[in-house]
Write an enzyme that holds these catalytic residues in place. Structure first.
Site, PDB file in Angstrom:
ATOM      1  N   GLU A  75       0.785  -1.224   0.000  1.00 57.95           N
ATOM      2  CA  GLU A  75       0.000   0.000   0.000  1.00 57.95           C
ATOM      3  C   GLU A  75       0.824   1.284   0.000  1.00 57.95           C
ATOM      4  OE1 GLU A  75      -3.500   0.372  -0.152  1.00 57.95           O
ATOM      5  OE2 GLU A  75      -3.219  -1.709  -0.797  1.00 57.95           O
ATOM      6  N   SER A 111     -37.706 -23.423 -19.111  1.00 55.98           N
ATOM      7  CA  SER A 111     -38.803 -22.818 -19.865  1.00 55.98           C
ATOM      8  C   SER A 111     -39.184 -21.425 -19.387  1.00 55.98           C
ATOM      9  CB  SER A 111     -40.037 -23.731 -19.810  1.00 55.98           C
ATOM     10  OG  SER A 111     -39.799 -24.924 -20.513  1.00 55.98           O
TER      11      SER A 111
END
Length: 850
Positions: A110, A385
């Protein structure tokens, strides 16, 4: 050649500048210098003024905000507080308790020059800018650890120059007031580590170690520290419990950074990289909070769209939850073995507002201890479906202007590449309407419809309804043969049918209010995804799926609610069934998506992973319908009705687009009336028992409308599947006139009437019997024998009358009894035995509305 002068005076005059010339040159340089100084002063003043303007309004360094994460308040749809996020999962530690390996991992990843800069790393700022231009700079961002502390503590996440300058200004201040060790302690105590498995935010390095490794921070190892350091860039995406592969890749980047900056040796790097994620990630299971399923969705939306941290930023979050609906969802999720076939059986469902897309409730899954998966939004499964209205019939009405009675031939067929396709019952119905095809979930008409529409337009229609479809789709998509969709996506798509064709993405958050009182609205913009006639005509066809005796979704029907919906089931590939010993009829996924004018529910059920006995049987395929039914019954408005738009015209119960040619018009056929009606009054129960007889071979596909009036005042009409009913609340003195009409997909019969006159003391007169009534019970195949003209009833699979045959006992794709087509006599193999006896193009599929 040297210049010659006429005299010494001329030479002096020419070689020595005049006094006036010198003065002019000096004046010019003074003006230039003064101008430069003026511009410089102006720039300095402008810079100072701009700086003070940009830092004006910057908050003070409040120590309490630096050390303690700020809880976010979550509001329901009515503005009431129902949750606070960020107050429960935190374990504070001091700087001396932070292991060196943790400090090294975070600094290397970082902010590698953390101990050298004064709050802002100028070199890093320029490096980040360059990385954004060239790409590939993934290990570090532009903000230092000090800046991240400032940003998370005091500032809103908006990306503006003013906010960035304030961040730099406060970072310098922070470095003047606190030591590097104190700042690192603040950072590691408040940094966010995703939402664990229970949805609550995990923040602080100590709590993260407890959550993801089930160990105290003092015992953390190098690969574990690298995992946590890697999460900071994108906590949810690099969550080791939910996304182990992505987390491992990110961990290895962190390890390479540590090696690059000499925090670890080549040997340590190689050894740590070889450690498997499975061996070190051991997630603890804290108790889930109230309404956690819904909060999972809220957290994701805030982080993806709001650029904020719900656990540390002190937000006020306005959401769409309906607490009563969520309570019902939680009750369904927590049902036991009386409802679900096993503990491993899963479901994910979502309830939305049909008109606004606002999420009212979420069912995230049962016993969700498998990594925090939210089955309402995270899974992608084959829709079966349930996709047909979206990719087949919706586009056909939209682009081809089909009516609901448009005829299509259900016959032996194959995909374009020659692969055969079959219907769920292995039968063919000949020429039928698309209304019939959708209600009975026929596969071949669905494929033919997509082929006529075209794959590109089918995809365009589906994408317009929020489905994440690939660039190229295939014909198998017409019957849901692809992976896949989530319940959340299907809810959004179906709601558009009930909302006049307007699509609004399902969402749980409407607004975020930050600590500095700035606001961000997250409500999605509505868009017209289809014409209003397409939306209404599909809706009306989907009514039949749940309201008609021939529809596959009858078990989801809520009596009295104007609703529509569609079922969907999928099967396992042959090799999977063989590997796990599944039966041939094993079902993998079962769906039901239903909607009313005010709410929409989308339900998936199945098993997360393939294992022995992890398949859906005949009865468990219906659970999706029961869940939808219970949610709609608890939340649907019985007084709300779908409104037919002026762009739709109706002819004989079928729908057409106004102005389009009506070339398909149904023709009614008169059915035979009922026979041997018997009506008997019981003064003890105040009921009239009513029964009649009808041709046994037509009973499975015939329903009966029983209407009556009492003393000249019409009471109601009953719709009966069977040959008996009762009329309640009749008292002596009443005169009851009863009418019975047989109805089916080909038409109606003339009414048969009977009167029960209780105005005198005489016994009521009923028509003479044509034989003794008898009752017989059929076996599982639907065969039953009764005496005389009695009724024989088969179990769930069909009804026989007298000596009639109650049907063949087959079931449809959703476990419902097969109802043979009365217009096409068939043998036991489904082959039409007398195809010339009927003109099927004149048949009308008779819809039954709410």
């Amino acid at each position: 050649m040297a210049k010659e002068y006429r005299s010494r005076e001329e030479r002096k005059r020419m070689e020595k500048p005049t006094k006036g010339t010198t003065k002019k040159r000096e004046g010019l340089w003074k003006k230039i210098t003064l101008s430069i100084l003026t511009v410089a002063v102006i720039c300095i003043l402008a810079g100072v003024g701009g700086f003070y303007y940009l830092v004006s309004g910057a908050p003070d360094l409040d120590e309490s905000k630096l050390k303690d994460p700020l809880s976010s308040t979550v509001l329901d749809k009515d503005g009431n507080v129902f949750a606070e996020l960020g107050t429960e999962q935190r374990t504070k530690i001091s700087y001396n308790e932070i292991p060196t390996v943790v400090q090294d991992a975070f600094i290397a990843t970082e902010d590698v020059r953390f101990f050298k800069h004064k709050g802002v790393d100028i070199r890093r700022v320029f490096g980040a800018v360059l990385a954004n231009i060239t790409g590939g700079f993934g290990s570090q961002g532009g903000s230092t650890i000090t800046q991240q502390v400032v940003k998370n503590s005091f500032l809103s996440p908006e990306k503006t120059i003013k906010r960035k300058v304030q961040e730099w200004y406060l970072a310098f201040q922070l470095e003047q007031k606190y030591s590097k060790q104190q700042i690192l302690e603040m950072y590691l105590n408040k940094v966010y580590f995703s939402n664990g498995l229970n949805g609550r935010g995990v923040y602080g390095i100590a709590k993260a170690s407890e959550t993801y490794f089930s160990k105290d921070l003092s015992k953390i190892t190098l690969p574990e520290a690298a995992i946590l350091a890697g999460m900071v860039q994108s906590p949810n995406n690099f969550n080791p419990a939910k996304h182990p592969a992505a987390s491992e890749n990110r961990r290895n980047i962190v390890l390479s950074q540590m090696k690059k900056y000499k925090y670890i040796s080549e040997e340590e790097y190689t050894k740590a990289k070889a450690v498997s994620m499975k061996s070190i990630v051991k997630v603890s299971q804290p108790e889930r909070t109230k309404y956690q399923a819904f909060l999972d969705v809220v957290i994701d939306e805030v982080e993806k769209n709001g650029d904020a941290n719900v656990y540390t930023d002190g937000l006020t979050i306005e959401t769409t939850i309906d607490p009563k609906a969520q309570q019902k969802a939680d009750e369904i999720i927590n049902r036991g073995k009386e409802f679900y076939p096993s503990d491993e059986f899963q479901t994910g469902f979502v309830l939305t507002d049909t008109k606004t897309g606002e999420i009212r409730a979420v069912g995230a899954g049962r016993n969700t201890t498998t990594g925090g998966i939210n089955f309402a939004k995270d899974i992608k499964r084959q829709p079966g479906s349930s996709i047909k209205p979206i990719l087949d019939y919706g586009p056909a009405i939209q682009y081809l202007k089909w009516s609901t009675f448009h005829q299509i031939v259900d016959e032996p067929y194959q995909y374009s590449e020659g692969v055969p396709i079959s219907n769920w019952d292995k039968r063919y119905k000949g020429k039928i309407s698309i209304r019939y095809a959708l209600a009975d979930s026929r596969n071949i008409p669905a494929l033919k419809t997509m082929q006529e529409v075209g794959l590109d337009r089918s995809r365009e229609f589906g994408v317009g309804l929020g489905l994440d479809l690939p660039k190229d789709i295939y014909e198998s998509y017409s019957i849901g043969g692809f992976t896949g969709v989530s319940p959340m996506e299907m809810a959004g798509a179906y709601a558009a049918f009930g909302n006049g064709g307007v699509y609004i993405k399902p969402h749980a958050v409407t607004k975020i209010i930050y600590q500095d009182k700035t606001e961000k609205v997250l409500t999605p913009e509505p868009k017209q995804a289809m014409s209003d006639y397409t939306a209404y005509m599909i809706t009306d066809m989907l009514r039949d799926v749940v309201k008609s005796p021939l529809g596959t979704g009858g078990r989801a029907n809520v009596p009295g609610l104007d609703m529509a919906g569609k079922t969907g089931t999928t099967n396992y590939p042959t090799e999977v069934k063989q590997k796990y010993g599944f039966p041939d009829n094993a079902t993998r996924d079962s769906w039901f998506v239903g909607f009313s004018p005010d709410v929409t529910v989308s339900v998936w059920t199945g098993y997360e992973k393939n294992k022995k006995d992890h398949y859906l049987g005949k009865s468990s395929t219906n659970i999706a319908k029961y869940i939808a039914r219970d949610m709609l019954a608890a939340t649907g408005d019985m007084n709300s009705k779908f409104e037919k738009p002026s762009s739709v015209v109706e002819n004989r119960d079928e729908l057409y687009i106004k102005g389009e040619k009506m070339d398909d018009i149904p023709q009614d056929i008169k059915l035979d009336p009922v026979k041997n009606v018997a009506a008997n009054y019981d003064p003890v129960t105040s009921n009239i028992s009513l029964n009649w007889q009808y041709a046994p071979e037509l009973l499975p596909s015939t329903s009966f409308e029983v209407s009556y009036d009492v003393n000249g005042k019409k009471a109601q009409t009953q719709k009966i599947q069977g040959t008996a009913t009762s009329i309640n609340g009749i008292v002596p003195g009443d005169i009851v006139k009863i009418s019975i009409v047989a109805t089916s997909d080909v038409g109606k019969s003339n009414p048969v009437t009977v009167t029960v006159d209780l105005s005198t003391t005489e016994e009521p007169v009923t028509p003479p019997d044509e034989g003794n009534n008898g009752n017989g019970n059929g076996n599982d195949n639907g065969n039953g024998n009764g005496n005389g003209n009695g009724n024989g009833n088969g179990n769930d699979n069909g009804n026989g009358n007298g000596n009639g045959d109650g049907g063949d006992g087959e079931t449809d794709e959703d476990g419902n009894p097969v109802i043979p087509d009365p217009t096409k006599p068939t043998d036991n193999n489904g082959i039409i035995t007398n195809p010339t006896s009927y003109n099927t193009s004149n048949y009308r599929y008779n819809k039954i509305t709410a």
